[in-house]
Write a protein that holds these residues in place. Structure first.
Motif, PDB file in Angstrom:
ATOM      1  N   PHE A  41       0.839  -1.209   0.000  1.00 31.32           N
ATOM      2  CA  PHE A  41       0.000   0.000   0.000  1.00 31.32           C
ATOM      3  C   PHE A  41       0.869   1.250   0.000  1.00 31.32           C
ATOM      4  N   VAL A  42       1.836   1.309   0.887  1.00 28.04           N
ATOM      5  CA  VAL A  42       2.676   2.508   0.998  1.00 28.04           C
ATOM      6  C   VAL A  42       3.460   2.740  -0.288  1.00 28.04           C
ATOM      7  N   GLU A  43       4.032   1.687  -0.853  1.00 27.83           N
ATOM      8  CA  GLU A  43       4.881   1.836  -2.033  1.00 27.83           C
ATOM      9  C   GLU A  43       4.099   2.093  -3.317  1.00 27.83           C
ATOM     10  N   ARG A  44       2.908   1.485  -3.436  1.00 26.37           N
ATOM     11  CA  ARG A  44       2.226   1.539  -4.730  1.00 26.37           C
ATOM     12  C   ARG A  44       0.862   2.203  -4.734  1.00 26.37           C
ATOM     13  N   LEU A  45       0.147   2.194  -3.604  1.00 26.19           N
ATOM     14  CA  LEU A  45      -1.245   2.639  -3.635  1.00 26.19           C
ATOM     15  C   LEU A  45      -1.517   3.940  -2.883  1.00 26.19           C
ATOM     16  N   ARG A  46      -0.678   4.314  -1.938  1.00 27.22           N
ATOM     17  CA  ARG A  46      -0.951   5.501  -1.117  1.00 27.22           C
ATOM     18  C   ARG A  46      -1.165   6.736  -1.985  1.00 27.22           C
ATOM     19  N   ASP A  47      -0.243   7.019  -2.890  1.00 31.89           N
ATOM     20  CA  ASP A  47      -0.374   8.217  -3.721  1.00 31.89           C
ATOM     21  C   ASP A  47      -1.614   8.163  -4.601  1.00 31.89           C
ATOM     22  N   GLU A  48      -1.921   6.963  -5.138  1.00 31.82           N
ATOM     23  CA  GLU A  48      -3.128   6.817  -5.956  1.00 31.82           C
ATOM     24  C   GLU A  48      -4.374   7.107  -5.123  1.00 31.82           C
ATOM     25  N   PHE A  49      -4.399   6.576  -3.893  1.00 32.31           N
ATOM     26  CA  PHE A  49      -5.553   6.792  -3.017  1.00 32.31           C
ATOM     27  C   PHE A  49      -5.727   8.282  -2.714  1.00 32.31           C
ATOM     28  N   LEU A  50      -4.643   8.973  -2.444  1.00 31.52           N
ATOM     29  CA  LEU A  50      -4.726  10.381  -2.059  1.00 31.52           C
ATOM     30  C   LEU A  50      -4.869  11.324  -3.245  1.00 31.52           C
ATOM     31  N   HIS A  51      -4.729  10.808  -4.475  1.00 32.34           N
ATOM     32  CA  HIS A  51      -4.845  11.639  -5.671  1.00 32.34           C
ATOM     33  C   HIS A  51      -6.325  11.839  -6.012  1.00 32.34           C
ATOM     34  N   SER A  52      -6.965  12.664  -5.211  1.00 32.39           N
ATOM     35  CA  SER A  52      -8.394  12.951  -5.385  1.00 32.39           C
ATOM     36  C   SER A  52      -8.681  14.299  -4.759  1.00 32.39           C
ATOM     37  N   ASP A  53      -9.721  14.961  -5.240  1.00 35.08           N
ATOM     38  CA  ASP A  53     -10.168  16.201  -4.605  1.00 35.08           C
ATOM     39  C   ASP A  53     -11.083  15.914  -3.422  1.00 35.08           C
ATOM     40  N   PHE A  54     -11.473  14.640  -3.254  1.00 33.24           N
ATOM     41  CA  PHE A  54     -12.355  14.228  -2.159  1.00 33.24           C
ATOM     42  C   PHE A  54     -13.602  15.110  -2.094  1.00 33.24           C
TER      43      PHE A  54
END
Length: 134
Positions: A41-54
């Motif tokens: 998650f930290v290496e591959r998905l964290r940035d994708e998850f946070l790449h949103s305007d929410f």
């Protein structure tokens, strides 16, 4: 190989007819600290998850910052643990619903004493007062 078949082979699910599944792991599992799932998650998905305007329905973004005592910080951490328990209970409650009525919902709650590095140079030393401009 079909993704569901891979999960079935790993014994994470039991693949049923018509691509229905039976979960073979606890629905309320936790990631092992620094374990393979957390690292992934930290290496591959964290940035994708946070790449949103929410800003869409069901999305929430909160960044709160203030000065708390250790007692207040521990109290707030207890609230976060209760929120985790409520999330897990709701997840379990909704498991009986068909997949079409459920969405994958991920949530990160993070809390720590932290001052952004950019603010370090602006911090006054304790006991040093700013000179008055006259």
């Amino acid at each position: 190989m079909h993704q569901l078949a891979k999960l079935d082979k790993l014994k994470l699910i039991e693949l049923l007819p018509k691509n229905r599944i039976k979960l073979l792991i606890a629905p309320n599992f936790s990631w092992r600290k620094n374990g393979p799932i957390q690292r992934f998650f930290v290496e591959r998905l964290r940035d994708e998850f946070l790449h949103s305007d929410f800003d869409r329905p069901g999305e929430v973004w909160m960044v709160l910052s203030g000065m708390l005592s250790q007692v207040s910080a521990r109290k707030l951490a207890g609230h976060a643990r209760r929120l985790e328990r409520e999330y897990r209970e709701l997840n379990e409650t909704d498991m009986h619903l068909p997949l079409e009525q459920r969405d994958q919902v991920s949530m990160i709650v993070a809390m720590r004493p932290w001052r952004p590095a950019v603010f370090h140079k602006l911090r006054r030393e304790p006991g040093v007062r700013k000179a008055k401009v006259t």
